[in-house]
Design a protein around this motif. Structure first.
Motif, PDB file in Angstrom:
ATOM      1  N   ASP A   8     -11.087   9.986  -2.528  1.00 35.69           N
ATOM      2  CA  ASP A   8     -11.529   9.094  -3.541  1.00 35.69           C
ATOM      3  C   ASP A   8     -10.110   8.587  -3.341  1.00 35.69           C
ATOM      4  OD1 ASP A   8     -13.112  10.931  -4.823  1.00 35.69           O
ATOM      5  OD2 ASP A   8     -11.345  11.637  -6.255  1.00 35.69           O
ATOM      6  N   ARG A   9      -8.981   9.149  -2.627  1.00 38.06           N
ATOM      7  CA  ARG A   9      -7.944   8.049  -2.432  1.00 38.06           C
ATOM      8  C   ARG A   9      -8.091   6.488  -1.280  1.00 38.06           C
ATOM      9  NH1 ARG A   9      -7.343  11.271  -6.169  1.00 38.06           N
ATOM     10  NH2 ARG A   9      -5.462  11.917  -6.973  1.00 38.06           N
ATOM     11  N   PHE A  10      -8.673   6.756  -0.512  1.00 36.50           N
ATOM     12  CA  PHE A  10      -8.588   6.345   1.114  1.00 36.50           C
ATOM     13  C   PHE A  10     -10.099   5.431   1.155  1.00 36.50           C
ATOM     14  CE2 PHE A  10      -5.307   7.987   1.823  1.00 36.50           C
ATOM     15  CZ  PHE A  10      -4.520   7.862   1.912  1.00 36.50           C
ATOM     16  N   GLY A  11     -11.365   6.679   0.197  1.00 35.59           N
ATOM     17  CA  GLY A  11     -12.637   5.736   0.338  1.00 35.59           C
ATOM     18  C   GLY A  11     -13.533   6.558   2.122  1.00 35.59           C
ATOM     19  N   SER A  12     -12.816   6.502   2.925  1.00 37.33           N
ATOM     20  CA  SER A  12     -13.683   6.936   4.135  1.00 37.33           C
ATOM     21  C   SER A  12     -12.171   7.483   5.597  1.00 37.33           C
ATOM     22  CB  SER A  12     -14.661   5.827   5.238  1.00 37.33           C
ATOM     23  OG  SER A  12     -13.008   4.883   5.519  1.00 37.33           O
ATOM     24  N   LYS A  13     -12.977   8.051   6.075  1.00 35.20           N
ATOM     25  CA  LYS A  13     -12.200   8.422   7.333  1.00 35.20           C
ATOM     26  C   LYS A  13     -11.627   7.152   8.022  1.00 35.20           C
ATOM     27  CE  LYS A  13     -11.411  10.874  11.936  1.00 35.20           C
ATOM     28  NZ  LYS A  13     -11.793  11.631  12.622  1.00 35.20           N
ATOM     29  N   GLU A  14     -12.556   6.309   8.219  1.00 39.32           N
ATOM     30  CA  GLU A  14     -12.073   4.458   8.754  1.00 39.32           C
ATOM     31  C   GLU A  14     -10.596   3.974   7.996  1.00 39.32           C
ATOM     32  OE1 GLU A  14     -15.225   1.876   9.409  1.00 39.32           O
ATOM     33  OE2 GLU A  14     -15.961   3.087  11.289  1.00 39.32           O
ATOM     34  N   ALA A  15     -10.522   4.049   6.932  1.00 35.96           N
ATOM     35  CA  ALA A  15      -9.866   3.435   6.038  1.00 35.96           C
ATOM     36  C   ALA A  15      -8.504   4.076   6.249  1.00 35.96           C
ATOM     37  CB  ALA A  15     -10.192   3.353   4.710  1.00 35.96           C
ATOM     38  N   LEU A  16      -8.653   5.368   6.172  1.00 34.66           N
ATOM     39  CA  LEU A  16      -6.629   6.421   6.475  1.00 34.66           C
ATOM     40  C   LEU A  16      -6.754   5.761   8.151  1.00 34.66           C
ATOM     41  CD1 LEU A  16      -5.482   8.237   5.234  1.00 34.66           C
ATOM     42  CD2 LEU A  16      -6.815   9.992   5.933  1.00 34.66           C
ATOM     43  N   GLU A  17      -7.588   5.917   8.773  1.00 31.43           N
ATOM     44  CA  GLU A  17      -7.342   5.427   9.897  1.00 31.43           C
ATOM     45  C   GLU A  17      -6.351   4.457  10.597  1.00 31.43           C
ATOM     46  OE1 GLU A  17     -10.750   7.784  12.277  1.00 31.43           O
ATOM     47  OE2 GLU A  17     -10.783   5.750  12.317  1.00 31.43           O
ATOM     48  N   VAL A  18      -7.207   3.307   9.924  1.00 29.35           N
ATOM     49  CA  VAL A  18      -5.984   1.521   9.278  1.00 29.35           C
ATOM     50  C   VAL A  18      -5.091   1.790   8.050  1.00 29.35           C
ATOM     51  CG1 VAL A  18      -6.321  -0.454   8.704  1.00 29.35           C
ATOM     52  CG2 VAL A  18      -8.300   0.266   9.780  1.00 29.35           C
ATOM     53  N   ALA A  19      -5.270   3.299   7.443  1.00 29.57           N
ATOM     54  CA  ALA A  19      -4.083   2.493   6.664  1.00 29.57           C
ATOM     55  C   ALA A  19      -2.731   3.336   7.171  1.00 29.57           C
ATOM     56  CB  ALA A  19      -3.788   4.099   5.175  1.00 29.57           C
ATOM     57  N   TYR A  20      -2.543   4.809   8.036  1.00 28.04           N
ATOM     58  CA  TYR A  20      -2.792   4.996   9.385  1.00 28.04           C
ATOM     59  C   TYR A  20      -1.354   4.479  10.177  1.00 28.04           C
ATOM     60  CZ  TYR A  20      -1.597   6.971  14.060  1.00 28.04           C
ATOM     61  OH  TYR A  20      -1.173   7.181  14.979  1.00 28.04           O
TER      62      TYR A  20
ATOM     63  N   ALA B 156      -7.056  17.485   4.599  1.00 28.81           N
ATOM     64  CA  ALA B 156      -7.185  18.050   3.398  1.00 28.81           C
ATOM     65  C   ALA B 156      -6.442  18.679   3.749  1.00 28.81           C
ATOM     66  CB  ALA B 156      -8.311  17.850   2.935  1.00 28.81           C
ATOM     67  N   ALA B 157      -6.952  20.073   4.231  1.00 22.53           N
ATOM     68  CA  ALA B 157      -5.699  21.293   4.394  1.00 22.53           C
ATOM     69  C   ALA B 157      -4.422  21.098   4.860  1.00 22.53           C
ATOM     70  CB  ALA B 157      -6.636  22.106   5.404  1.00 22.53           C
ATOM     71  N   GLU B 158      -4.621  20.375   6.117  1.00 19.27           N
ATOM     72  CA  GLU B 158      -3.009  20.033   5.996  1.00 19.27           C
ATOM     73  C   GLU B 158      -2.001  18.870   4.873  1.00 19.27           C
ATOM     74  OE1 GLU B 158       0.649  19.668   9.240  1.00 19.27           O
ATOM     75  OE2 GLU B 158      -1.808  20.702   9.001  1.00 19.27           O
ATOM     76  N   ALA B 159      -2.880  18.043   4.374  1.00 16.59           N
ATOM     77  CA  ALA B 159      -2.288  17.773   3.201  1.00 16.59           C
ATOM     78  C   ALA B 159      -2.495  18.341   1.295  1.00 16.59           C
ATOM     79  CB  ALA B 159      -3.406  15.955   2.777  1.00 16.59           C
ATOM     80  N   GLY B 160      -2.972  19.308   1.736  1.00 17.15           N
ATOM     81  CA  GLY B 160      -2.845  20.724   1.038  1.00 17.15           C
ATOM     82  C   GLY B 160      -4.023  19.932  -0.458  1.00 17.15           C
ATOM     83  N   VAL B 161      -4.556  19.130   0.034  1.00 14.33           N
ATOM     84  CA  VAL B 161      -5.792  18.865  -1.362  1.00 14.33           C
ATOM     85  C   VAL B 161      -7.144  18.425  -0.500  1.00 14.33           C
ATOM     86  CG1 VAL B 161      -4.231  16.877  -1.405  1.00 14.33           C
ATOM     87  CG2 VAL B 161      -5.521  16.638   0.222  1.00 14.33           C
TER      88      VAL B 161
ATOM     89  N   GLU C 189       0.815  -1.372   0.102  1.00 12.32           N
ATOM     90  CA  GLU C 189       0.394   0.335   0.429  1.00 12.32           C
ATOM     91  C   GLU C 189       0.409   0.814  -0.057  1.00 12.32           C
ATOM     92  OE1 GLU C 189      -3.191   0.175   3.212  1.00 12.32           O
ATOM     93  OE2 GLU C 189      -3.404  -2.133   2.845  1.00 12.32           O
ATOM     94  N   GLN C 190       2.166   1.361   0.721  1.00 20.84           N
ATOM     95  CA  GLN C 190       3.077   2.105   0.856  1.00 20.84           C
ATOM     96  C   GLN C 190       2.811   2.983  -0.703  1.00 20.84           C
ATOM     97  OE1 GLN C 190       5.163   0.972   4.073  1.00 20.84           O
ATOM     98  NE2 GLN C 190       4.274   2.913   5.407  1.00 20.84           N
ATOM     99  N   THR C 191       3.706   1.630  -0.990  1.00 17.78           N
ATOM    100  CA  THR C 191       5.037   2.113  -2.268  1.00 17.78           C
ATOM    101  C   THR C 191       3.834   2.372  -3.600  1.00 17.78           C
ATOM    102  OG1 THR C 191       4.745  -0.565  -3.139  1.00 17.78           O
ATOM    103  CG2 THR C 191       6.599   0.592  -1.483  1.00 17.78           C
ATOM    104  N   THR C 192       2.082   2.337  -3.660  1.00 16.33           N
ATOM    105  CA  THR C 192       1.751   2.645  -4.576  1.00 16.33           C
ATOM    106  C   THR C 192       0.699   3.118  -4.263  1.00 16.33           C
ATOM    107  OG1 THR C 192      -0.288   0.584  -3.661  1.00 16.33           O
ATOM    108  CG2 THR C 192       1.553   0.153  -4.966  1.00 16.33           C
ATOM    109  N   LEU C 193       1.085   4.135  -3.355  1.00 18.08           N
ATOM    110  CA  LEU C 193       0.097   5.208  -2.636  1.00 18.08           C
ATOM    111  C   LEU C 193       0.789   6.546  -3.701  1.00 18.08           C
ATOM    112  CD1 LEU C 193       0.300   6.164   0.863  1.00 18.08           C
ATOM    113  CD2 LEU C 193      -1.551   5.084  -0.516  1.00 18.08           C
ATOM    114  N   THR C 194      -0.343   6.756  -4.623  1.00 15.25           N
ATOM    115  CA  THR C 194      -0.067   8.925  -5.697  1.00 15.25           C
ATOM    116  C   THR C 194       0.106   9.609  -4.513  1.00 15.25           C
ATOM    117  OG1 THR C 194      -1.826   9.682  -5.013  1.00 15.25           O
ATOM    118  CG2 THR C 194      -2.771   7.663  -7.110  1.00 15.25           C
ATOM    119  N   PRO C 195       1.172  10.333  -5.116  1.00 21.03           N
ATOM    120  CA  PRO C 195       1.532  11.662  -4.950  1.00 21.03           C
ATOM    121  C   PRO C 195       0.582  12.049  -2.949  1.00 21.03           C
ATOM    122  CG  PRO C 195       2.341  11.738  -6.762  1.00 21.03           C
ATOM    123  CD  PRO C 195       1.529  10.246  -6.895  1.00 21.03           C
ATOM    124  N   ALA C 196      -0.464  12.146  -3.823  1.00 21.63           N
ATOM    125  CA  ALA C 196      -1.581  12.969  -2.939  1.00 21.63           C
ATOM    126  C   ALA C 196      -1.581  12.498  -1.787  1.00 21.63           C
ATOM    127  CB  ALA C 196      -2.847  13.897  -3.589  1.00 21.63           C
TER     128      ALA C 196
END
Length: 192
Positions: free
Chosen positions: A48-60, A36-41, A3-10
């Motif tokens: 679009d990239r993570f689907g949900s906040k929960e998915a982003l939490e798990v990715a973290y 989003a503000a901190e990431a500049g997106v 997952e880490q190696t296939t992430l887009t720059p955003a």
């Protein structure tokens, strides 16, 4: 971790921003607008990239765990022969890790404290991570030829978890060194 190696720059910027914010403030205290503000997106890009906040939490949690696992494997590699020093490498690795990556205790424990449902994706991910560490410690205790390796591993994992929790509150001042000393005593008591 693929997952880490296939992430887009955003997506990488989003995950990096979320990781800093989640660890510093907690999962619930940080909203997607802030990330989003901190990431500049835009929020749309985040979803679009993570689907949900929960998915982003798990990715973290997965990204942080992948870095931790790499650090732990490096520590184990410094002790190639099975034995007590290899078992204790867990405590050396976490001490060094938290000196650089810590300050607020264990990210996984902190995240798990924020969710009540054991079926929540964050809870499931934390359980997976903690089970992995427990199995690794069991394997190292067995390889070292220590008596009652399963029982010993459970005690060592409790010392490790307690030191992680203590590191977030600052008492004792050197929790990983104290845990390592206690772990050595337990290992010596389990020599055949």
């Amino acid at each position: 971790m693929s997952e880490q190696t296939t992430l887009t720059p955003a997506a990488r910027r989003i995950l990096d921003a979320a990781s800093r914010l989640f660890y510093a403030r907690g999962l619930h205290a940080v909203g997607v607008d802030t990330i989003a503000a901190e990431a500049g997106v835009t929020k749309k890009t985040l979803y679009d990239r993570f689907g949900s906040k929960e998915a982003l939490e798990v990715a973290y949690l997965r990204a942080r765990d992948a870095r931790w696992e790499e650090r732990l494997r490096e520590s184990l590699a410094a002790h190639p022969a099975p034995g007590v020093e290899r078992v204790l490498a867990l405590f050396d690795a976490v001490d060094g890790w938290m000196a650089v990556e810590g300050g607020r205790g264990c990210a996984a424990i902190n995240a798990r404290a924020e969710v009540d449902d054991p079926a929540h994706p964050v809870a499931v991910e934390v359980a997976r991570q903690k089970a992995w560490v427990r199995e690794l410690v069991r394997a190292e205790c067995r390889a070292a030829g220590l008596a009652r390796p399963d029982e010993l591993a459970e005690a060592l994992v409790l010392l490790y978890g307690g030191a992680l929790a203590a590191s977030g509150v600052g008492t004792p001042p050197e929790p990983f060194r104290a845990a390592r000393t206690a772990a050595r005593t337990l290992c010596e008591a389990h020599r055949p």
